[in-house]
Design a protein around this motif. Structure first.
Motif, PDB file in Angstrom:
ATOM      1  N   ALA A 255       0.837  -1.205   0.000  1.00  0.00           N
ATOM      2  CA  ALA A 255       0.000   0.000   0.000  1.00  0.00           C
ATOM      3  C   ALA A 255       0.869   1.251   0.000  1.00  0.00           C
ATOM      4  CB  ALA A 255      -0.912  -0.003   1.231  1.00  0.00           C
ATOM      5  N   PRO A 256       0.404   2.325  -0.620  1.00  0.00           N
ATOM      6  CA  PRO A 256       1.194   3.564  -0.639  1.00  0.00           C
ATOM      7  C   PRO A 256       1.512   4.044   0.767  1.00  0.00           C
ATOM      8  CG  PRO A 256      -0.664   3.709  -2.154  1.00  0.00           C
ATOM      9  CD  PRO A 256      -0.871   2.464  -1.346  1.00  0.00           C
ATOM     10  N   ALA A 257       2.736   4.510   0.963  1.00  0.00           N
ATOM     11  CA  ALA A 257       3.166   5.088   2.234  1.00  0.00           C
ATOM     12  C   ALA A 257       3.535   6.540   1.989  1.00  0.00           C
ATOM     13  CB  ALA A 257       4.357   4.324   2.813  1.00  0.00           C
ATOM     14  N   PRO A 258       2.702   7.488   2.384  1.00  0.00           N
ATOM     15  CA  PRO A 258       2.976   8.904   2.089  1.00  0.00           C
ATOM     16  C   PRO A 258       4.247   9.375   2.767  1.00  0.00           C
ATOM     17  CG  PRO A 258       1.157   8.698   3.635  1.00  0.00           C
ATOM     18  CD  PRO A 258       1.464   7.317   3.166  1.00  0.00           C
ATOM     19  N   SER A 259       4.862  10.380   2.165  1.00  0.00           N
ATOM     20  CA  SER A 259       6.092  10.940   2.737  1.00  0.00           C
ATOM     21  C   SER A 259       5.897  12.349   3.276  1.00  0.00           C
ATOM     22  CB  SER A 259       7.205  10.955   1.674  1.00  0.00           C
ATOM     23  OG  SER A 259       6.796  11.700   0.530  1.00  0.00           O
ATOM     24  N   GLU A 260       4.869  13.063   2.793  1.00  0.00           N
ATOM     25  CA  GLU A 260       4.617  14.415   3.286  1.00  0.00           C
ATOM     26  C   GLU A 260       4.151  14.341   4.737  1.00  0.00           C
ATOM     27  OE1 GLU A 260       1.693  18.224   2.365  1.00  0.00           O
ATOM     28  OE2 GLU A 260       1.865  16.592   0.908  1.00  0.00           O
ATOM     29  N   PRO A 261       4.757  15.113   5.652  1.00  0.00           N
ATOM     30  CA  PRO A 261       4.423  14.991   7.071  1.00  0.00           C
ATOM     31  C   PRO A 261       2.933  15.059   7.379  1.00  0.00           C
ATOM     32  CG  PRO A 261       6.365  16.355   6.811  1.00  0.00           C
ATOM     33  CD  PRO A 261       5.858  16.073   5.424  1.00  0.00           C
ATOM     34  N   ALA A 262       2.221  15.997   6.770  1.00  0.00           N
ATOM     35  CA  ALA A 262       0.792  16.120   7.059  1.00  0.00           C
ATOM     36  C   ALA A 262       0.057  14.842   6.699  1.00  0.00           C
ATOM     37  CB  ALA A 262       0.200  17.301   6.302  1.00  0.00           C
ATOM     38  N   ALA A 263       0.431  14.235   5.575  1.00  0.00           N
ATOM     39  CA  ALA A 263      -0.229  13.015   5.141  1.00  0.00           C
ATOM     40  C   ALA A 263       0.129  11.845   6.051  1.00  0.00           C
ATOM     41  CB  ALA A 263       0.151  12.699   3.697  1.00  0.00           C
ATOM     42  N   VAL A 264       1.371  11.806   6.544  1.00  0.00           N
ATOM     43  CA  VAL A 264       1.766  10.708   7.424  1.00  0.00           C
ATOM     44  C   VAL A 264       1.026  10.814   8.756  1.00  0.00           C
ATOM     45  CG1 VAL A 264       3.683   9.441   8.426  1.00  0.00           C
ATOM     46  CG2 VAL A 264       4.029  10.707   6.312  1.00  0.00           C
ATOM     47  N   TYR A 265       0.914  12.024   9.299  1.00  0.00           N
ATOM     48  CA  TYR A 265       0.112  12.197  10.506  1.00  0.00           C
ATOM     49  C   TYR A 265      -1.307  11.685  10.270  1.00  0.00           C
ATOM     50  CZ  TYR A 265       3.290  15.036  13.371  1.00  0.00           C
ATOM     51  OH  TYR A 265       4.328  15.477  14.160  1.00  0.00           O
ATOM     52  N   ALA A 266      -1.850  12.019   9.125  1.00  0.00           N
ATOM     53  CA  ALA A 266      -3.231  11.652   8.825  1.00  0.00           C
ATOM     54  C   ALA A 266      -3.405  10.137   8.732  1.00  0.00           C
ATOM     55  CB  ALA A 266      -3.667  12.315   7.520  1.00  0.00           C
ATOM     56  N   ILE A 267      -2.504   9.445   8.016  1.00  0.00           N
ATOM     57  CA  ILE A 267      -2.660   7.997   7.860  1.00  0.00           C
ATOM     58  C   ILE A 267      -2.430   7.287   9.186  1.00  0.00           C
ATOM     59  CG2 ILE A 267      -0.274   7.494   7.183  1.00  0.00           C
ATOM     60  CD1 ILE A 267      -3.509   5.929   5.726  1.00  0.00           C
ATOM     61  N   CYS A 268      -1.526   7.798  10.012  1.00  0.00           N
ATOM     62  CA  CYS A 268      -1.316   7.192  11.333  1.00  0.00           C
ATOM     63  C   CYS A 268      -2.572   7.313  12.191  1.00  0.00           C
ATOM     64  CB  CYS A 268      -0.130   7.856  12.039  1.00  0.00           C
ATOM     65  SG  CYS A 268       1.481   7.390  11.375  1.00  0.00           S
ATOM     66  N   GLU A 269      -3.208   8.460  12.138  1.00  0.00           N
ATOM     67  CA  GLU A 269      -4.437   8.643  12.910  1.00  0.00           C
ATOM     68  C   GLU A 269      -5.525   7.696  12.427  1.00  0.00           C
ATOM     69  OE1 GLU A 269      -7.187   9.894  15.586  1.00  0.00           O
ATOM     70  OE2 GLU A 269      -5.075  10.449  15.553  1.00  0.00           O
ATOM     71  N   ALA A 270      -5.680   7.588  11.109  1.00  0.00           N
ATOM     72  CA  ALA A 270      -6.726   6.719  10.558  1.00  0.00           C
ATOM     73  C   ALA A 270      -6.461   5.257  10.892  1.00  0.00           C
ATOM     74  CB  ALA A 270      -6.811   6.922   9.049  1.00  0.00           C
ATOM     75  N   LEU A 271      -5.209   4.823  10.772  1.00  0.00           N
ATOM     76  CA  LEU A 271      -4.887   3.424  11.035  1.00  0.00           C
ATOM     77  C   LEU A 271      -4.927   3.099  12.523  1.00  0.00           C
ATOM     78  CD1 LEU A 271      -1.968   2.827   8.506  1.00  0.00           C
ATOM     79  CD2 LEU A 271      -4.248   1.803   8.433  1.00  0.00           C
ATOM     80  N   GLY A 272      -4.498   4.043  13.364  1.00  0.00           N
ATOM     81  CA  GLY A 272      -4.496   3.791  14.797  1.00  0.00           C
ATOM     82  C   GLY A 272      -5.876   3.432  15.319  1.00  0.00           C
ATOM     83  N   ARG A 273      -6.899   3.997  14.711  1.00  0.00           N
ATOM     84  CA  ARG A 273      -8.276   3.712  15.142  1.00  0.00           C
ATOM     85  C   ARG A 273      -8.739   2.320  14.719  1.00  0.00           C
ATOM     86  NH1 ARG A 273     -11.730   8.729  16.142  1.00  0.00           N
ATOM     87  NH2 ARG A 273     -10.194  10.344  16.580  1.00  0.00           N
ATOM     88  N   ARG A 274      -7.981   1.675  13.834  1.00  0.00           N
ATOM     89  CA  ARG A 274      -8.342   0.322  13.379  1.00  0.00           C
ATOM     90  C   ARG A 274      -7.582  -0.756  14.150  1.00  0.00           C
ATOM     91  NH1 ARG A 274     -10.278  -0.107   8.229  1.00  0.00           N
ATOM     92  NH2 ARG A 274     -10.705  -2.243   8.926  1.00  0.00           N
ATOM     93  N   ALA A 275      -6.846  -0.361  15.166  1.00  0.00           N
ATOM     94  CA  ALA A 275      -5.969  -1.302  15.858  1.00  0.00           C
ATOM     95  C   ALA A 275      -6.754  -2.306  16.692  1.00  0.00           C
ATOM     96  CB  ALA A 275      -4.988  -0.547  16.748  1.00  0.00           C
ATOM     97  N   THR A 276      -6.445  -3.575  16.497  1.00  0.00           N
ATOM     98  CA  THR A 276      -6.919  -4.692  17.309  1.00  0.00           C
ATOM     99  C   THR A 276      -5.792  -5.716  17.333  1.00  0.00           C
ATOM    100  OG1 THR A 276      -7.837  -5.949  15.464  1.00  0.00           O
ATOM    101  CG2 THR A 276      -9.310  -4.332  16.525  1.00  0.00           C
ATOM    102  N   PRO A 277      -5.845  -6.690  18.226  1.00  0.00           N
ATOM    103  CA  PRO A 277      -4.815  -7.743  18.170  1.00  0.00           C
ATOM    104  C   PRO A 277      -4.733  -8.410  16.798  1.00  0.00           C
ATOM    105  CG  PRO A 277      -5.987  -7.858  20.255  1.00  0.00           C
ATOM    106  CD  PRO A 277      -6.705  -6.824  19.423  1.00  0.00           C
ATOM    107  N   GLU A 278      -5.866  -8.496  16.101  1.00  0.00           N
ATOM    108  CA  GLU A 278      -5.877  -9.149  14.790  1.00  0.00           C
ATOM    109  C   GLU A 278      -5.218  -8.308  13.711  1.00  0.00           C
ATOM    110  OE1 GLU A 278      -8.357 -10.917  17.553  1.00  0.00           O
ATOM    111  OE2 GLU A 278      -8.609  -8.852  16.803  1.00  0.00           O
ATOM    112  N   THR A 279      -5.317  -6.975  13.810  1.00  0.00           N
ATOM    113  CA  THR A 279      -4.733  -6.121  12.771  1.00  0.00           C
ATOM    114  C   THR A 279      -3.287  -5.741  13.052  1.00  0.00           C
ATOM    115  OG1 THR A 279      -5.535  -4.091  13.854  1.00  0.00           O
ATOM    116  CG2 THR A 279      -6.988  -5.110  12.203  1.00  0.00           C
ATOM    117  N   MET A 280      -2.778  -6.099  14.242  1.00  0.00           N
ATOM    118  CA  MET A 280      -1.417  -5.671  14.594  1.00  0.00           C
ATOM    119  C   MET A 280      -0.329  -6.184  13.653  1.00  0.00           C
ATOM    120  SD  MET A 280      -1.106  -3.374  16.794  1.00  0.00           S
ATOM    121  CE  MET A 280       0.555  -3.440  17.451  1.00  0.00           C
TER     122      MET A 280
END
Length: 327
Positions: A255-280
């Motif tokens: 999957a694409p991994a953004p390099s622009e800081p604003a975009a990286v903050y954004a994807i980390c926030e979106a993914l962090g909310r999907r965290a479960t033992p299964e998605t780790m």
């Protein structure tokens, strides 16, 4: 003191019934801290807006008793029994005569014939004189009756609260990217709206109510000011172009991994909310592709979202691979 420290201080003061006054700029969350701390301790809260009172509202109305003498009927909003927190909000915005009526209530825990039950604690709050809010200088005799605590905004504290308050992830991600905009209040500026923890909550609610970009833009400006609204609108455009979180979890190595800081903050926030033992497993593999500080951010968000993720083998392996971060 940051909000979490204020809450800890109040937890210390409530049991010993020590009155305290919280000072801070508009929108920093003074009232919310008191309410949440009381709720956490299972204490009822009586919230009195002192600025709306007249002196007689606290003392009550006179009546002639059976003894032929004048007595005072205390107002119904003053507690009669049990335990709790009596919160005098905006106390220093109240007229001097109302503040004077609070003297005896705060120090002696009584007002005329009324007595505050032993289980109740008096807490007050107000804006600072330099904030250009409506205030009256507090008499020293009243000020000396309080422990005075200054409230300062803190991003980490706010993010922790935002995760439990259903604040829109776009707002959280943006403020991580632009932390100085969490509370940007300058009393010397002639502006009706400015960024604050309170007004960012307004923005979050607006996002959930409409997706009309033109209307949102005007609403944002009305809540947080023109400059912050322009920046946030630009961030939203970036947010909407992020990789789909399902796609990232399905193929974390491709999957694409953004390099622009604003975009990286954004994807980390979106993914962090999907965290479960299964998605780790997928999250740790994707985190390894991000700059180190953002990988740590993603893992911290994952643990905050679900503490069970910290006990997974995937997290343990990621921690071993990044041991230098924790050294």
């Amino acid at each position: 003191m940051i909000p979490s420290q204020i809450a800890t201080a109040l937890e210390t003061l409530f049991p010993i019934r020590q009155p305290a006054f919280l000072w801070g700029p508009p929108g920093v969350g003074k009232s919310r801290i008191v309410a949440q701390t009381a709720a956490r301790l299972d204490l009822p809260l009586t919230d009195i807006r002192a600025v709306l009172l007249d002196p007689v509202d606290l003392r009550g109305l006179p009546h002639i008793g059976d003894d032929g003498r004048t007595h005072w009927r205390a107002p119904a909003f003053l507690p009669r029994e049990g335990r709790g927190v009596l919160f005098l909000d905006e106390l220093n915005a109240a007229p001097p005569l109302v503040q004077a009526a609070c003297y005896q209530l705060i120090l002696d825990r009584s007002l005329g014939e009324y007595r505050l039950p032993d289980g109740w604690t008096v807490i007050a709050a107000g804006n600072r004189d330099q904030d250009r809010a409506v205030t009256h200088r507090m008499p020293t005799a009243l000020a000396n009756r309080f422990v005075h605590l200054d409230v300062a905004p803190d991003l980490d504290d706010w993010v922790t609260w935002a995760k439990t308050a259903d604040i829109a992830p776009e707002v959280v991600a943006f403020l991580r990217f632009r932390p100085s905009l969490l509370h940007d209040f300058d009393p010397s500026r002639e502006t009706r709206s400015f960024p604050s923890p309170r007004s960012w909550e307004f923005v979050s609610n607006m996002l959930g109510a409409t997706r009309d970009g033109r209307i949102c833009r005007e609403l944002f400006a009305g809540a947080i000011g023109e400059g912050a609204a322009v920046e946030f609108a630009g961030f939203l455009s970036l947010w909407r172009k992020l990789p789909d979180t399902d796609a990232v979890l399905a193929a974390p190595d491709d999957a694409p991994a953004p390099s622009e800081p604003a975009a990286v903050y954004a994807i980390c926030e979106a993914l962090g909310r999907r965290a479960t033992p299964e998605t780790m497993p997928a999250l740790t593999r994707y985190a390894a592709r991000l700059p180190m500080e953002f990988g740590v951010l993603l893992m911290r968000d994952a643990v905050r979202a679900d503490s069970a993720t910290a006990r997974t083998e995937a997290f343990a392996a990621w921690a071993r691979d990044n041991a230098e971060v924790f050294a």
